[in-house]
Design a protein around this motif. Structure first.
Motif, short mmCIF file in Angstrom:
data_model
loop_
_atom_site.label_atom_id
_atom_site.label_comp_id
_atom_site.label_asym_id
_atom_site.label_seq_id
_atom_site.Cartn_x
_atom_site.Cartn_y
_atom_site.Cartn_z
N GLN A 68 0.81 -1.21 0.00
CA GLN A 68 0.00 0.00 0.00
C GLN A 68 0.85 1.27 0.00
O GLN A 68 0.34 2.34 -0.27
N SER A 91 3.23 7.54 -14.26
CA SER A 91 1.83 7.43 -13.83
C SER A 91 1.68 6.95 -12.39
O SER A 91 0.60 6.47 -12.02
N GLU A 92 2.75 7.04 -11.57
CA GLU A 92 2.66 6.56 -10.20
C GLU A 92 1.92 7.53 -9.29
O GLU A 92 1.54 7.15 -8.19
N ILE A 93 1.75 8.77 -9.69
CA ILE A 93 0.95 9.73 -8.91
C ILE A 93 -0.51 9.52 -9.28
O ILE A 93 -0.87 9.59 -10.46
N PRO A 94 -1.39 9.24 -8.33
CA PRO A 94 -2.80 8.95 -8.65
C PRO A 94 -3.46 10.10 -9.40
O PRO A 94 -3.31 11.28 -9.05
N ASP A 95 -4.16 9.76 -10.50
CA ASP A 95 -4.94 10.68 -11.33
C ASP A 95 -4.08 11.65 -12.13
O ASP A 95 -4.59 12.64 -12.67
N TYR A 96 -2.77 11.38 -12.24
CA TYR A 96 -1.90 12.28 -12.99
C TYR A 96 -0.96 11.46 -13.87
O TYR A 96 -0.51 10.37 -13.49
N ASN A 97 -0.66 12.00 -15.06
CA ASN A 97 0.38 11.48 -15.95
C ASN A 97 1.34 12.62 -16.26
O ASN A 97 0.89 13.71 -16.69
N ASN A 99 -4.01 15.98 -16.07
CA ASN A 99 -4.80 15.86 -14.85
C ASN A 99 -6.09 15.10 -15.20
O ASN A 99 -6.96 15.65 -15.88
N PHE A 117 -0.66 13.20 -2.31
CA PHE A 117 0.27 12.08 -2.56
C PHE A 117 0.81 11.62 -1.21
O PHE A 117 1.70 12.24 -0.63
N SER A 138 3.09 4.12 -1.28
CA SER A 138 3.30 4.73 -2.60
C SER A 138 4.78 4.68 -2.95
O SER A 138 5.64 4.77 -2.08
N LYS A 158 -8.40 13.80 -13.05
CA LYS A 158 -9.31 13.67 -11.91
C LYS A 158 -10.77 13.66 -12.35
O LYS A 158 -11.61 12.97 -11.77
#
Length: 616
Positions: A125, A139-145, A165, A231, A127, A167
């Protein structure tokens, strides 16, 4: 000290194997050394029971191999000390290790398993550590590339930054392009602080679809833009209670209590499902009113032709009947599948608990079984060090692992009874250990390659060749005046034997198995031949020695029945495929014996001629 060394070697090997399974959860997440140390500590505790049997096998092989290689084992046996008496102190020591193994599995193991897998879940779990590569989307940051063209490692500045973004969904993505930027973590490690310089932001003002031709959007040009992104990069330990219901986190008493409870729950659920099935959808009057049910119970179904009733029904009624039957069948299928899945998962969980209960005993017992395999093997092989013992121990452990893993999977999937699947490896190792201990105690050549080669040669019919050499010291010279007469007598006996037994012809299949007598005549001829060869081997004539090497080595029993016991010969003859094999084998040996007789006769003539020249 040898056992301690082999134990830590085996533990290290198993830990490396275990590490490769979870290496993805450790690398690239910025975990503290304390977390990694806990991971290795708990994994080491859980792997102690499986490391002990292999360490005992390897240590016993090396110890008794060293005894045999340095002739210490031979000296102890010569002093009247049996192998079992030599093994007795180590056997008591291994019994202590069995108790240690059981303690680790029953007491330490459940606690370590709970801690370890809770830690693994927490690491999964966690990050990943923020390290954005160059030239690829990150792409490891949620909802972001994110994609950057270049990055300065010293200052942390990123150049040609492109951010998506997501989201609000892929169709409403916010696109940011900046000439440069910088990213840093907040003090609480819960957010990212993004600083962007000299860029543009693009955003759709309406949802985009396949039929959309014109989609309004908003464009924002900025010189500086600062954004907070959620994050969570901190390590949060999961609750240990999530592992409390697993079979690996329980000792034997808890496992037994859980098994009893699961049996009661399974029985009650099974009875409830049976009532639902027998009294519900599967009853013949399902879907009918009370009056219809009474009429059907009073009527005799054999008086009605169901097919004709369906044929005379209107089309709308037929469709209604078919759709109703299909709907009912689908409902029954889904209901049965759900009940089957529920009972299957319940039985699977109960089998896992039963397997874990038995494994706490079998793994501990395998320490003792491996000792009674390794110690006799070391005494038989008589090779110390880390060469041959390592190869043998790895082979034995691989065989044990394959059998144990096969039995475990069969028991887990319900194909075998649980106790049979778990105890299969012990049932194989116990007779092997008893056999090797018995053979080593009797100084057997069970692992001597020459013994197996000689046995194979005997079965196939391959014979050795005579190798007579000139002796340096001769006590008694051959009696050259008597030997020619003895050779003539031997020649006459060989001719008489060939004429009497008709060796070149096929033997009678039925008479072959009836007689259990030895071929005394052939034994007598062979004894005379070997006696004459032994006497003539004392000669100083090289020519005579070379001629003696031409005599064949005769197998006196290869041309007769294969067994010494009468009823075994009868059984071999009755079982036709086996009897046919031995029949053709005996026939081939009879033909070879006839040729040997001819060689003996011819060789006798040559030797008589050589002796005449010696006497001159």
């Amino acid at each position: 000290m040898l056992f301690i060394g082999t134990f830590f070697i085996c533990l290290f090997i198993f830990m490396m194997q275990f590490l490769w399974r979870y290496v993805d959860e450790l690398v690239g997440k910025g975990l503290d050394m304390s977390v990694i140390a806990q991971f290795f500590f708990y994994s080491a505790l859980t792997l102690v029971p499986i490391s002990l049997p292999l360490a005992i096998l390897l240590a016993s092989l090396i110890t008794f191999g060293n005894f045999g290689e340095r002739y210490e084992l031979l000296a102890m046996k010569a002093a009247g000390i049996s192998l079992l008496k030599i093994m007795r102190p180590l056997a008591f020591f291994v019994c202590g290790l069995v108790a240690v193994s059981f303690y680790f599995q029953n007491v330490v193991g459940p606690i370590a398993q709970t801690k370890l897998y809770t830690l693994i879940i927490s690491m999964k779990q966690k990050s990943p550590e923020l390290d954005i590569p160059e030239g690829v989307f990150y792409s490891e940051i949620p909802d972001y590339n994110l994609k950057i063209a270049k990055k300065n490692r010293k200052t942390g500045m990123m150049y040609d930054v492109l951010i998506y973004n997501l989201k609000d969904g892929f169709e409403n993505a916010h696109i940011i392009y900046a000439d440069s930027g910088r990213m840093e973590m907040t003090a609480d490690k819960q957010h990212l602080w993004l600083h962007l310089y000299s860029g543009d932001l693009f955003e759709n003002l309406r949802s985009q679809s396949m039929k959309s031709q014109n989609v309004p959007y908003r464009r924002e040009e900025f010189r500086e833009k600062h954004t907070i992104i959620e994050f969570d990069s901190d390590f949060n330990m999961a609750d240990a209670s999530i592992m409390s219901n697993t079979s690996a986190a329980k000792d034997m008493s808890m496992l037994q209590a859980s098994i009893d409870s699961m049996k009661m729950v399974g029985d009650s659920i099974g009875r409830q499902y049976y009532r639902e099935v027998s009294e519900g959808n599967f009853r013949s009057t399902y879907g009918l009113t009370k009056e219809d049910t009474v009429k059907i119970m009073e009527a005799n179904i054999t008086e009605y032709n169901i097919d004709s009733l369906y044929e005379v029904a209107p089309l709308m009624q037929k469709q209604k009947v078919i759709s109703s039957a299909a709907s009912r069948a689908e409902n029954l299928s889904s209901d049965i599948n759900f009940k089957s899945y529920t009972m299957g998962s319940h039985d699977y969980s109960m089998r896992k608990h039963e397997i874990e209960w038995h494994k706490k005993i079998t793994i501990s017992l395998s320490c003792l079984l491996f000792f009674f395999i390794g110690a006799p093997l070391g005494g038989i092989i008589r090779k110390g060090g880390l060469g041959m013992p390592v190869i043998v121990s790895v082979m034995v452990f691989i065989i044990y692992y394959i059998i144990d893993n096969t039995g475990y999977k069969m028991a887990r999937d319900g194909r075998w009874v649980v106790w049979m699947g778990v105890w299969t490896s012990s049932a194989v190792l116990a007779p092997l250990g008893a056999f090797l201990t018995y053979k080593s105690n009797k100084d057997s050549v069970v692992l001597n390659a020459d013994a197996y080669i000689n046995w194979f040669k005997k079965i196939v019919g391959i014979r050795n060749i005579r190798h007579l050499f000139k002796k340096e010291v001769v006590i008694h010279d051959p009696d050259y005046t008597r030997i020619p007469g003895d050779l003539q007598v031997l020649t006459d006996e060989c001719k008489e034997y060939i004429a009497k037994n008709r060796l070149m012809k096929a033997p009678n299949y039925f008479k072959l198995w009836m007689s259990g007598e030895k071929d005394d005549e052939m034994i007598s001829i062979n004894e005379k031949l070997e006696t004459l060869i032994e006497e003539m081997s004392n000669t100083k004539s090289v020519t005579l020695l070379n001629t003696l090497n031409n005599y064949p080595i005769i197998s006196v029993s290869a041309h007769i029945r294969p067994f010494h016991t009468y009823w075994l010969n009868l059984a071999a003859g009755v079982i036709f495929p086996i009897g046919l094999f031995f029949y053709f084998r005996i026939w081939a040996f009879r033909v070879r014996l006839a040729k040997d007789m001819e060689r003996i006769i011819k060789n006798n003539e040559q030797i008589q001629f050589i002796i005449q020249n010696i006497n001159k």
